[in-house]
Write an enzyme that holds these catalytic residues in place. Structure first.
Site: not given
Length: 346
Positions: A37, A192, A199, A202, A208
DNA sequence: AATTCGTGGAT
DNA sequence: TATCCAAGAAT
């Protein structure tokens, strides 16, 4: 639309299309997730992977990291950028061993009190390592949320940032915290995307807002940018008759903090007097090498390298200078453009 | 709130 | 080529 529609759709998509082979997930440990991370802050997965492998080979455990010299940690970070991350990682490792008995805290507040761990990173660690519910808000999630909710303003504005945290909190499910967290990041990274989002693939398309308005390119808004200033520096490539190169450790504050670099000068006329003072040379003659352009987040840098070959002499004491051969160079952390410059004269 | 911190990929 | 900006945090 039910509150859990978002997470349900995302989790279903993740099972089939998510990235399930990331190195820090197998084997899974909170230490490995933490290191990954930190490396992944403002850095793409493909860049991180080789650094993560080398880092884990040298520092396989929290204790090994805490006991390592900072120079060694910085050397492993060299080329990755944002070197404060490495210093904070090392500091946090010592803190975890000394003040937390080597156990990572399981709450976001305590975890985010450690150096280098903000709220989003703390959430990502807790969700992925412990499968506990913890919202995150990184660049991917910001973009996904902005588009899903049709937010066209810039997330750097506090009001917008607060709203996005609220939405992240709203959508985060109680169950499957680890998978959900990875799913949101994977969707942002692979579907995205910033430009040309897919899209048609998605799982969130049905509800959306940006898709329904075809405003994907406007969500989220862009950061207002100023023109970057340009700075110029002369850098000295001093070689001796043994083929050793003169390196200088940078101060602990500012750009490339703590890394080893070439001696730098604002004015070319200062180089020869400096050589006389620190190396006792005389009659030195400099050769100009091609300028190197390097861009940081906040300015352009023009490096003007000056080459010189001199007889090795004792370095004036109390300096941060060192003659290094190729083997010794490999043991130091060098900034990426300096590494490249040195490669051209070897 | 605005700056300071790297580097490399994408367009 | 110039610009944007990535799994952000610290100051």
């Amino acid at each position: 639309m039910r509150r859990d529609w978002f997470s349900k759709a995302l989790l279903k998509w993740y099972a089939q299309h998510g990235r399930h082979d990331l190195p820090w997930k197998k084997p899974l440990s909170v230490y490995r997730v933490w290191v990954s991370e930190i490396m992944l802050q403002q850095t793409q997965v493909s860049t991180v992977i080789p650094y993560f492998a080398r880092f884990m080979a040298s520092f396989p455990s929290l204790e090994s990291l805490a006991n390592a010299p900072l120079d060694s940690v910085l050397q492993h970070w060299a080329g990755l950028g944002y070197y404060a991350r490495a210093r904070n990682l090392h500091k946090a490792a010592k803190c975890l061993v000394n003040d937390f008995a080597g156990i990572f805290p399981k709450d976001v507040t305590t975890l985010s009190s450690l150096p280098g761990i903000g709220l989003s990173t703390a959430g990502a660690i807790i969700a992925q390592a412990y499968n506990l519910r913890a919202p995150i808000l990184d660049g991917n999630v910001k973009r996904v949320l902005c588009r899903f909710h049709g937010i066209k303003s810039w997330p750097g504005e506090k009001k917008v940032h607060d709203k996005l945290w609220e939405l992240a909190e709203y959508h985060t499910p109680k169950q499957q915290a680890a998978d959900y967290t990875q799913a949101t990041m994977d969707l942002g990274a692979t579907c995205c995307t910033r430009t040309k989002p897919s899209c048609e693939l998605c799982p969130l398309q049905k509800h959306c807002a940006a898709f329904s308005q075809q405003s994907q390119a406007q969500c989220p808004g862009k950061k207002p940018r100023k023109k970057l200033p340009t700075k110029q520096l002369y850098m000295l490539c001093a070689q001796n008759q043994h083929g050793e190169l003169l390196l200088q450790q940078r101060p602990l504050k500012g750009i490339w903090a703590g890394l080893w670099s070439l001696p730098e000068f604002t004015d070319e006329s200062a180089i020869v007097p400096w050589l006389n003072e620190f190396l006792g040379t005389s009659g030195a003659k400099l050769t100009a090498l091609s300028p190197i352009l390097h861009t940081f987040t906040h300015y352009h840098l023009t490096i003007l390298p000056r080459l010189i070959t001199i007889r090795k002499k004792a370095i004036k004491s109390q300096s941060n200078l060192s003659w290094l051969n190729n083997d010794a160079l490999a043991q130091r952390g060098l900034p990426a453009p300096i590494q490249k410059l040195i490669a051209t004269i070897r």
